[in-house]
Design a protein around this motif. Structure first.
Motif, short mmCIF file in Angstrom:
data_model
loop_
_atom_site.label_atom_id
_atom_site.label_comp_id
_atom_site.label_asym_id
_atom_site.label_seq_id
_atom_site.Cartn_x
_atom_site.Cartn_y
_atom_site.Cartn_z
N LYS A 155 0.84 -1.27 0.06
CA LYS A 155 -0.07 -0.09 0.05
C LYS A 155 0.80 1.31 0.09
O LYS A 155 0.24 2.41 0.01
N GLY A 156 2.18 1.25 0.20
CA GLY A 156 2.95 2.23 0.08
C GLY A 156 4.28 2.15 0.79
O GLY A 156 4.76 0.93 0.84
N LEU A 157 4.65 3.14 1.51
CA LEU A 157 6.32 2.91 1.98
C LEU A 157 6.09 3.89 3.47
O LEU A 157 5.40 4.48 3.79
N ASP A 193 0.18 -0.39 -4.70
CA ASP A 193 -0.41 0.74 -4.55
C ASP A 193 0.49 1.90 -3.93
O ASP A 193 0.72 1.36 -2.82
N MET A 194 0.82 2.82 -4.20
CA MET A 194 1.70 3.98 -3.48
C MET A 194 0.80 4.96 -2.67
O MET A 194 1.20 6.05 -2.73
N SER A 195 -0.34 4.65 -2.36
CA SER A 195 -1.19 5.57 -1.68
C SER A 195 -0.77 6.11 -0.41
O SER A 195 -1.23 7.07 0.14
N VAL A 196 -0.24 5.04 0.51
CA VAL A 196 0.21 5.29 1.82
C VAL A 196 1.76 5.66 1.94
O VAL A 196 2.53 5.11 1.36
N LEU A 197 1.87 6.92 2.68
CA LEU A 197 3.42 7.42 3.09
C LEU A 197 3.24 7.52 4.54
O LEU A 197 2.72 8.45 5.04
N SER A 198 3.99 6.45 5.23
CA SER A 198 4.11 6.62 6.55
C SER A 198 5.26 7.20 7.37
O SER A 198 6.01 6.36 7.02
N MET A 199 5.08 8.40 7.59
CA MET A 199 6.38 9.22 8.09
C MET A 199 5.88 10.42 8.92
O MET A 199 4.96 10.74 8.66
#
Length: 231
Positions: A155-157, A193-199
């Motif tokens: 879902k992302g990085l 899917d690169m919709s999530v950017l957890s940072m």
């Protein structure tokens, strides 16, 4: 205390979104409740929070069993393969997949349980030796390998930035992860899917939001300092 802190964090998120020209709905606040008692989580729950983060698999399992089932649990810590069984049906998102070995172990557990798992690939952008995660240049190859596992969905990085006094020092870290997510997303890889950017965490989540974070992980800013002696 928890509700008052949440109001402050929510206002900070609102202000960061305004500065970045982003809609507030684009940012999910994960209340990181690791080492904190159920009573404090209940206070945040009563305030309206439903997204919580834990970094120990067994602790997530124990809290899952006694708290309301509409809570969405995020697993944000380093995951050992022998602990996957504790979170596989309980965590809505595993933020910390950093190897094909771990991904294959999660896949195996999903097959056993006849379920699927949403995951993020963890990137050690700053290349700190004390932290887990991939190098920026190694991330695409792992994403491509994991994408072939049919029970896992990327879902992302995610990244854990260095602890710094001045959050501005981490701006380039967040910017690099955002760019990597855009680059990988442009490749249109099946099952990715690169919709999530957890940072972004307590010390730097406002800068992270300005640089594109969709999920920020705030613990101390909500629940206060942690007492690691209790676990």
């Amino acid at each position: 205390m928890v509700k008052d802190n949440l109001k402050i964090v929510e206002e900070n998120i609102r202000q960061a979104c305004l500065r970045a020209g982003r809609d507030l709905s684009e940012v999910t606040l994960i209340s990181v409740s690791k080492t904190k008692p159920v009573e404090m989580i209940e206070e945040a729950y009563e305030y309206g929070k439903r997204e919580f983060g834990e970094n120990k698999a067994q602790e997530l399992k124990e809290k899952y069993e006694v708290l309301p089932k509409d809570i969405r649990w995020h697993f944000i810590g380093h995951l050992q393969t022998n602990k996957i069984k504790y979170i596989i049906d309980r965590a809505c998102l595993i933020h910390s997949v950093d190897s094909l070995h771990l991904a294959e172990a999660i896949e195996k557990e999903c097959v056993k349980r006849d379920t699927e798992a949403d995951i993020l690939v963890e990137v050690n952008v700053a290349q700190e030796e004390s932290k887990f995660g991939l190098k920026l240049e190694d991330t695409l190859a792992l994403v491509q390998q994991i994408s072939r596992l049919e029970h896992l969905h990327i879902k992302g990085l995610m990244t854990i930035a260095p602890f710094v006094e001045d959050p501005e020092e981490n701006r380039s870290i967040f910017r690099q992860l955002k760019q990597l997510s855009v680059d990988i997303g442009a490749k249109n890889i099946d099952n990715v899917d690169m919709s999530v950017l957890s940072m972004g965490m307590t010390g730097d989540y406002q800068v992270a939001i300005e640089e594109g974070a969709t999920h920020v992980r705030v613990g101390t800013g909500i629940f206060g300092e942690r007492n690691y002696d209790i676990k």
